[in-house]
Design an enzyme around this catalytic site. Structure first.
Site, PDB file in Angstrom:
ATOM      1  CE  LYS A  50      37.479  36.790  43.252  1.00  6.87           C
ATOM      2  NZ  LYS A  50      36.910  37.398  42.687  1.00  6.87           N
ATOM      3  CG  HIS A 112      29.431  32.229  41.811  1.00  9.84           C
ATOM      4  ND1 HIS A 112      30.256  32.177  41.454  1.00  9.84           N
ATOM      5  CD2 HIS A 112      29.265  33.897  43.407  1.00  9.84           C
ATOM      6  CE1 HIS A 112      30.648  33.292  41.269  1.00  9.84           C
ATOM      7  NE2 HIS A 112      30.861  34.158  41.976  1.00  9.84           N
ATOM      8  CB  SER A 142      41.229  34.535  43.151  1.00 10.01           C
ATOM      9  OG  SER A 142      40.642  35.527  43.380  1.00 10.01           O
TER      10      SER A 142
HETATM   11  P1  A3P Z   1      42.224  36.164  41.039  1.00  9.93           P
HETATM   12  O1  A3P Z   1      42.093  37.266  41.881  1.00  9.93           O
HETATM   13  O2  A3P Z   1      43.678  35.476  41.499  1.00  9.93           O
HETATM   14  O3  A3P Z   1      43.793  37.834  40.162  1.00  9.93           O
HETATM   15  P2  A3P Z   1      35.082  35.676  39.235  1.00  9.93           P
HETATM   16  O4  A3P Z   1      35.398  35.987  38.421  1.00  9.93           O
HETATM   17  O5  A3P Z   1      34.880  34.222  38.977  1.00  9.93           O
HETATM   18  O6  A3P Z   1      35.336  36.288  41.111  1.00  9.93           O
HETATM   19  O7  A3P Z   1      37.094  35.451  39.250  1.00  9.93           O
HETATM   20  C1  A3P Z   1      38.012  36.367  39.748  1.00  9.93           C
HETATM   21  C2  A3P Z   1      39.339  35.574  39.214  1.00  9.93           C
HETATM   22  O8  A3P Z   1      39.454  35.896  37.932  1.00  9.93           O
HETATM   23  C3  A3P Z   1      40.413  37.255  39.965  1.00  9.93           C
HETATM   24  O9  A3P Z   1      41.456  35.678  40.212  1.00  9.93           O
HETATM   25  C4  A3P Z   1      40.779  37.960  38.489  1.00  9.93           C
HETATM   26  O10 A3P Z   1      41.934  38.253  38.401  1.00  9.93           O
HETATM   27  C5  A3P Z   1      40.602  36.921  37.883  1.00  9.93           C
HETATM   28  N1  A3P Z   1      40.401  37.149  35.809  1.00  9.93           N
HETATM   29  C6  A3P Z   1      39.361  37.930  35.957  1.00  9.93           C
HETATM   30  N2  A3P Z   1      39.693  37.987  34.208  1.00  9.93           N
HETATM   31  C7  A3P Z   1      40.679  37.425  33.639  1.00  9.93           C
HETATM   32  C8  A3P Z   1      41.143  37.353  32.459  1.00  9.93           C
HETATM   33  N3  A3P Z   1      41.125  38.145  31.378  1.00  9.93           N
HETATM   34  N4  A3P Z   1      42.451  36.887  33.063  1.00  9.93           N
HETATM   35  C9  A3P Z   1      43.160  35.970  34.022  1.00  9.93           C
HETATM   36  N5  A3P Z   1      42.538  35.945  34.943  1.00  9.93           N
HETATM   37  C10 A3P Z   1      41.220  37.060  35.131  1.00  9.93           C
END
Ligand code: A3P
Length: 299
Positions: A50, A112, A142
């Site tokens: 996340k 990860h 998240s």
């Molecule tokens: P939130 O749950 O706070 O919205 P991962 O890819 O490591 O699982 O991380 C997911 C997080 O990155 C989520 O956060 C997601 O919404 C956010 N995220 C993914 N793409 C994004 C983007 N282009 N801009 C901002 N946040 C992004």
């Protein structure tokens, strides 16, 4: 996404070398990572859960097609930039480290894993590693939202997940502070680029350029603009190749309300963490990060 790219079935949670893992990570894959044969043009996108993994996966993918989204969208992100410590999602029954042996170069991969569990050859300098870190408070929230939203990931209440997150033996993929600090210690390694979620939020284009330079990609200003435009929050939320919960194959796995590309904000933790939980994180953060020159923006 085609039907045979549906995720699962998943292994139950397991421990490997003292670290707890969850689906979709799989012991059969995790065990093979250490000896994975790295190529010079391999790119590993690494992040604690996340923390912006998918975001950087999409930037790296688009840099590889010089900003051509239609090319990138042909394959869902989970297949295009496979998760190294998982099993193949197309049904071959092979762990990704095995399957990737036959994949054409350049290979883009996500992980990860803590730094010390990366392929030995990557730790010795082969291939390139981009690590993305995010402030711990937004990560904990998240992570809970995703566990709540996806049926295949074990979840407790928010408080139970919070307690697990701060417990070194129980924290999934390792304790955040230990994992992030271990990567930070390697930030100046020749094959490592360390970026932060909050910096990407503040200056997406600048970070696209930074990543392009690190990967020795020379793109025109217009191409860089295209990569940037296709990596904004709204672009990725409206794209079912990146917002997995909008893809057919994931429909049954997630609750109706949950979106994988969810809010994408800095400081969203304020809507979920109690003052007591926030203080617990502040206290651990102060103690664990004492003397470490790595800072985060929390809002
Ligand atoms: P939130 O749950 O706070 O919205 P991962 O890819 O490591 O699982 O991380 C997911 C997080 O990155 C989520 O956060 C997601 O919404 C956010 N995220 C993914 N793409 C994004 C983007 N282009 N801009 C901002 N946040 C992004």
């Amino acid at each position: 996404m085609s039907g045979n790219n549906s995720p699962g079935p998943f292994s139950p949670p397991f421990h490997f070398k003292g670290v707890k893992f969850f689906p979709a990570a799989d012991l059969r894959a995790v065990e093979q990572v250490e000896s994975f044969q790295v190529r010079d043009d391999d790119v590993f996108v690494s992040a604690y859960v996340k923390s912006g993994t998918t975001w950087v996966q999409q930037i790296v993918s688009l840099l590889s097609t010089e900003g051509d989204l239609s090319e990138v969208n042909k394959i869902p992100i989970v297949v295009r930039v496979p998760w190294l410590e998982t099993m193949d999602m197309s049904g071959s029954g092979k762990p990704y480290p095995k399957l990737l042996e036959e994949a054409p170069s350049p290979r883009l991969m996500k992980t990860h894993l803590p730094y010390h569990m990366l392929p030995q050859q990557a730790r010795e300098g082969k291939g390139k590693i981009i690590y993305c870190a995010r402030n711990v408070k937004d990560v904990v929230v998240s992570w809970h939202k995703m566990r709540e939203g996806f049926a295949h990931i074990p979840s407790g209440t928010f408080d139970e997940n919070f307690q697990e997150f701060i417990n070194p033996e129980q924290a999934v993929f390792g304790l955040w502070w230990d994992v992030v600090q271990e990567y930070w210690r390697h930030k100046d390694d020749g094959n490592m680029l360390f970026v932060k979620f909050e910096d990407l939020k503040r200056d997406l284009r600048g970070n696209v350029v930074k990543i392009a330079n690190f990967l020795s990609k020379t793109l025109s200003d217009q191409r860089i603009d295209e990569v940037t435009a296709n990596c904004t929050f709204s672009a990725m939320k409206n794209n079912e190749a990146t917002n997995l919960t909008r893809a057919e194959a994931f429909k049954g796995l997630a609750t109706k309300e949950f979106e994988f590309i969810r809010k994408g904000k800095v400081g969203d933790w304020m809507n979920s963490l109690s003052p007591e939980q926030s203080k617990i994180l502040d206290d651990i953060h102060r103690e664990k990060m004492a003397g470490v020159d790595l800072t985060f923006e929390f809002e």
